[in-house]
Design a protein around this motif. Structure first.
Motif, PDB file in Angstrom:
ATOM      1  N   UNK A 266       4.371   0.070   0.245  1.00  0.00           N
ATOM      2  CA  UNK A 266       5.788   0.443   0.204  1.00  0.00           C
ATOM      3  C   UNK A 266       6.440   0.083   1.523  1.00  0.00           C
ATOM      4  N   UNK A 267       7.778  -0.030   1.514  1.00  0.00           N
ATOM      5  CA  UNK A 267       8.542  -0.273   2.732  1.00  0.00           C
ATOM      6  C   UNK A 267       8.314  -1.623   3.348  1.00  0.00           C
ATOM      7  N   UNK A 268       8.033  -2.651   2.542  1.00  0.00           N
ATOM      8  CA  UNK A 268       7.682  -3.957   3.098  1.00  0.00           C
ATOM      9  C   UNK A 268       8.812  -4.975   3.013  1.00  0.00           C
ATOM     10  N   UNK A 269       9.932  -4.603   2.444  1.00  0.00           N
ATOM     11  CA  UNK A 269      11.009  -5.569   2.280  1.00  0.00           C
ATOM     12  C   UNK A 269      10.559  -6.694   1.359  1.00  0.00           C
TER      13      UNK A 269
ATOM     14  N   UNK B 237       3.746   0.138   4.637  1.00  0.00           N
ATOM     15  CA  UNK B 237       2.791   1.232   4.487  1.00  0.00           C
ATOM     16  C   UNK B 237       1.886   0.949   3.299  1.00  0.00           C
ATOM     17  N   UNK B 238       0.588   1.080   3.534  1.00  0.00           N
ATOM     18  CA  UNK B 238      -0.400   0.906   2.483  1.00  0.00           C
ATOM     19  C   UNK B 238      -1.038   2.265   2.203  1.00  0.00           C
ATOM     20  N   UNK B 239      -1.052   2.667   0.955  1.00  0.00           N
ATOM     21  CA  UNK B 239      -1.690   3.929   0.549  1.00  0.00           C
ATOM     22  C   UNK B 239      -2.933   3.623  -0.260  1.00  0.00           C
TER      23      UNK B 239
ATOM     24  N   UNK C 288      -5.682 -10.527  -4.543  1.00  0.00           N
ATOM     25  CA  UNK C 288      -4.949  -9.683  -5.485  1.00  0.00           C
ATOM     26  C   UNK C 288      -3.637  -9.250  -4.844  1.00  0.00           C
ATOM     27  N   UNK C 289      -2.506  -9.680  -5.425  1.00  0.00           N
ATOM     28  CA  UNK C 289      -1.201  -9.304  -4.881  1.00  0.00           C
ATOM     29  C   UNK C 289      -0.936  -7.818  -5.134  1.00  0.00           C
ATOM     30  N   UNK C 290      -0.463  -7.131  -4.087  1.00  0.00           N
ATOM     31  CA  UNK C 290      -0.212  -5.690  -4.175  1.00  0.00           C
ATOM     32  C   UNK C 290       1.282  -5.419  -4.269  1.00  0.00           C
ATOM     33  N   UNK C 291       1.641  -4.305  -4.894  1.00  0.00           N
ATOM     34  CA  UNK C 291       3.036  -3.876  -4.981  1.00  0.00           C
ATOM     35  C   UNK C 291       3.087  -2.354  -4.892  1.00  0.00           C
ATOM     36  N   UNK C 292       4.186  -1.775  -5.361  1.00  0.00           N
ATOM     37  CA  UNK C 292       4.337  -0.329  -5.237  1.00  0.00           C
ATOM     38  C   UNK C 292       3.670   0.435  -6.373  1.00  0.00           C
TER      39      UNK C 292
ATOM     40  N   UNK D 238      -8.825   1.128   9.820  1.00  0.00           N
ATOM     41  CA  UNK D 238      -8.094   0.621  10.995  1.00  0.00           C
ATOM     42  C   UNK D 238      -6.724   0.051  10.588  1.00  0.00           C
ATOM     43  N   UNK D 239      -5.705   0.247  11.423  1.00  0.00           N
ATOM     44  CA  UNK D 239      -4.394  -0.389  11.135  1.00  0.00           C
ATOM     45  C   UNK D 239      -4.537  -1.914  11.093  1.00  0.00           C
TER      46      UNK D 239
END
Length: 636
Positions: free
Chosen positions: A553-556, A626-628, A571-575, A500-501
């Protein structure tokens, strides 16, 4: 002196004349170009090949019979009214190129070349082509065929005879010779003369190479083919029989090894890379195998085999063996059916395929990467309409060894319900799927199964349920036994669910934000369902071995993170992709359940899963990212 000279001249002239006439009589229309003998009549062919003919072509002195011969047929020919054995001097090859011409007969009972147990030669029949692609008459007669002795004349004749061009000569024991059809087209689907047969090599092995099309109308009392050893070596071969009434016909391929066929085994083989298409439109069996005790029947597909068996209607209620065992029947010894590595097999019948008590011990083996589909289209809800019918002989088995797929389906009843038929999954675990009547709705799913169980799926008998995990204790009798279709396939790893979004909708005045602008992790609070479910389908093993990773990605300047259930750590996420969940974090589905078996799920509430970090000092606005999620095989 003058008289003597005159006499000498006349004698010389007379001698030359006699020699010329003798040469014409011996050679008839046979001419030789290099090592190829060219012929224009059936008599020519008989003179070159026949044993016991009176032609005198091979005179044994300066014109000796060779051990091999190449023959070019330069026009349509008609065989003579006799049946000669092949000259036994030929011990290597007889290679006949018909050059797209055809042979005919004037007499249907004795127009062929016989091969007996002393025949050691390999015969090749190439580029034989019927002059009419679709003859309208059903008697097989023609108003005019080439005269057997004179290509410039015609006589009344027939398209085919009761025997093929080369035929086995009765009860002669195992043969050493072979017959190979290479690029042969004989297309007579409308002949119903009650006598014509396409192939009658008997105990002599017959092979097919190149592109072949053989079509013959079905007829009472005769078969399409009579042999004990048939191999499609390469290329693409199509054989069509019927439509017509089989009557007393034994089968499309009569491979019985009784009188006339005293061999220890019968063999029907499609070679690797070869394609065989069978169309049996006659209401009788496709293959009738051995009928003597101890004989071994080997049916092997290493290429592509497609068989359509529709002589009976789909609502046929006939109790005849042909209605219940339309693919193969006969034999009191061992019947081996093998679908070799990478083989593709599709057999579809309007009735049942195999009557198990008519083939003695039945061993079916489907090997690595093979694809097999067996289907009964009969619409009657009766035991005679199954893919496998009757009571199997003890020791019978269906072994699936690392297959790509194996499917058996009956339209109106279960394809197999037999205690004595052992189902074995060897070396590589497979998923077993059960299907509802006449559709693709999955009603049962057992993943990563390996081992064996009886064909009734209830675990009865000895050694009982040897599947791992067990089937019988997981309701296989109620789920698989009544299924109209059963399919076996390898396990797969796949992301089977769309997450879900995630939505966050917060006012900066919300007291969740500290006055000192310290960033906080925000729970999802959109207007819809804020839970997150991750659903992974892994049917390769009972112990899952995968991990789920994520990157954003694309999160500023936004910071996203992932919080597992039951923890306070985010857990901190990045690209860069990072592991957020391991297989051990997921919950397994229920064995046998169509909806959940093989599925591994992980569900979070709004306070866990994907979160975003923000502070009171943020500017008012709408932010998107965007989360992949990526699925990775193996554990960290």
């Amino acid at each position: 002196m003058k008289n003597n000279k005159k006499i000498q001249f006349l004698l010389l002239f007379f001698t030359m004349l006699i020699g010329f006439v003798f040469a014409t009589t011996v050679n008839a229309d046979v001419t030789k170009d290099g090592d190829v003998y060219h012929i224009t009549t059936g008599q020519d062919l008989d003179m070159l090949l026949g044993l016991g003919n009176n032609s005198g072509y091979w005179n044994g002195t300066d014109n000796k019979t060779p051990t091999s011969i190449k023959i070019s047929v330069d026009n349509d020919i008609t065989l003579v009214k006799q049946q000669h054995e092949i000259n036994s001097v030929f011990k290597d090859t007889i290679d006949i190129d018909f050059n797209d011409h055809m042979y005919y007969v004037t007499e249907q009972d004795n127009s062929s070349f016989k091969m007996d147990k002393s025949t050691l030669v390999d015969v090749f029949v190439r580029n034989l082509k019927s002059s009419e692609s679709n003859v309208a008459n059903t008697t097989g007669t023609l108003a005019g065929v080439p005269d057997p002795t004179d290509a410039t004349k015609t006589v009344a004749g027939y398209l085919l005879s009761a025997n093929s061009l080369f035929t086995g000569a009765g009860d002669q024991g195992t043969a050493n010779g072979t017959v190979t059809y290479d690029n042969v087209l004989i297309n007579y689907p409308n002949i119903h003369d009650g006598k014509s047969q396409m192939l009658t090599t008997g105990y002599v092995s017959i092979k097919f190479t190149g592109t072949n099309l053989l079509a013959l109308g079905g007829q009472s009392g005769d078969n399409f083919c009579r042999t004990t050893d048939l191999t499609v070596v390469d290329g693409d071969t199509t054989m069509t029989w019927g439509p017509g009434l089989g009557g007393n016909s034994i089968a499309m391929f009569n491979m019985r090894d009784g009188v006339g066929f005293p061999t220890s085994s019968v063999n029907f083989t499609v070679g690797s890379g070869a394609t065989l298409t069978i169309n049996n439109h006659v209401n009788t069996n496709t293959i009738a195998s051995g009928n003597n005790a101890g004989k071994i029947v080997n049916i092997t597909n290493n290429g592509i085999l497609t068989a359509t068996i529709d002589g009976y209607a789909t609502d046929s209620s006939s109790s005849y063996q042909t209605a219940t065992s339309s693919f193969v029947s006969g034999g009191t010894g061992l019947t081996n059916i093998t679908f070799g590595p990478n083989a593709v097999t599709t057999i579809t019948s309007n009735t049942g395929l195999i009557q198990m008590d008519k083939v003695a011990i039945l061993n079916i083996k489907a090997q690595s990467n093979s694809q097999t589909t067996l289907t009964s289209k009969n619409i009657r809800n009766a035991a005679t309409a199954r893919v496998f019918n009757g009571t199997a002989t003890s020791g019978s088995s269906l072994t699936l060894d690392s297959v790509d797929s194996f499917s058996m389906r009956s339209v109106a009843t279960a394809p197999l319900q037999q205690d004595n038929m052992r189902i074995v999954i060897a070396n590589t675990p497979l998923t077993i799927l059960g299907y509802a009547a006449n559709n693709d709705t999955v009603t049962a799913r057992y993943v990563a199964e390996i081992g064996s169980i009886n064909g009734a799926w209830d675990g009865n008998g000895t050694p009982g349920d040897q599947m791992s995990p067990p089937l019988a204790t997981n309701n296989s009798e109620t789920k698989l036994k009544p299924a109209f279709g059963i399919r076996f396939e390898p396990g797969v790893l796949a992301n089977s669910y769309t997450v879900n979004p995630s939505v966050w909708n917060y006012a900066l005045s919300n007291p969740i934000f500290p006055a000192d602008n310290t960033p906080v992790w925000l729970s999802r609070n959109g207007s819809g369902d804020n839970t997150q479910t991750f659903d992974i389908y892994d049917s390769r093993s009972q112990t899952a071995s995968f991990r789920l990773q994520a990157l954003v990605t694309g999160t500023g300047s936004r910071q996203y993170g992932f919080k597992k259930n039951g923890t306070n750590e985010v857990l901190s996420l990045n690209d860069q992709a990072q592991t957020i969940l391991n297989a051990s974090d997921f919950t397994a589905g229920t064995i046998g359940d169509a909806a959940t078996a093989g599925h591994w799920t992980y569900t979070t509430d709004a306070d866990h899963g994907l979160l975003v970090q923000a502070a009171r000092s943020e500017k008012i606005g709408t932010y998107a990212g965007s989360v992949t999620y990526s699925l990775v095989d193996g554990l960290e």
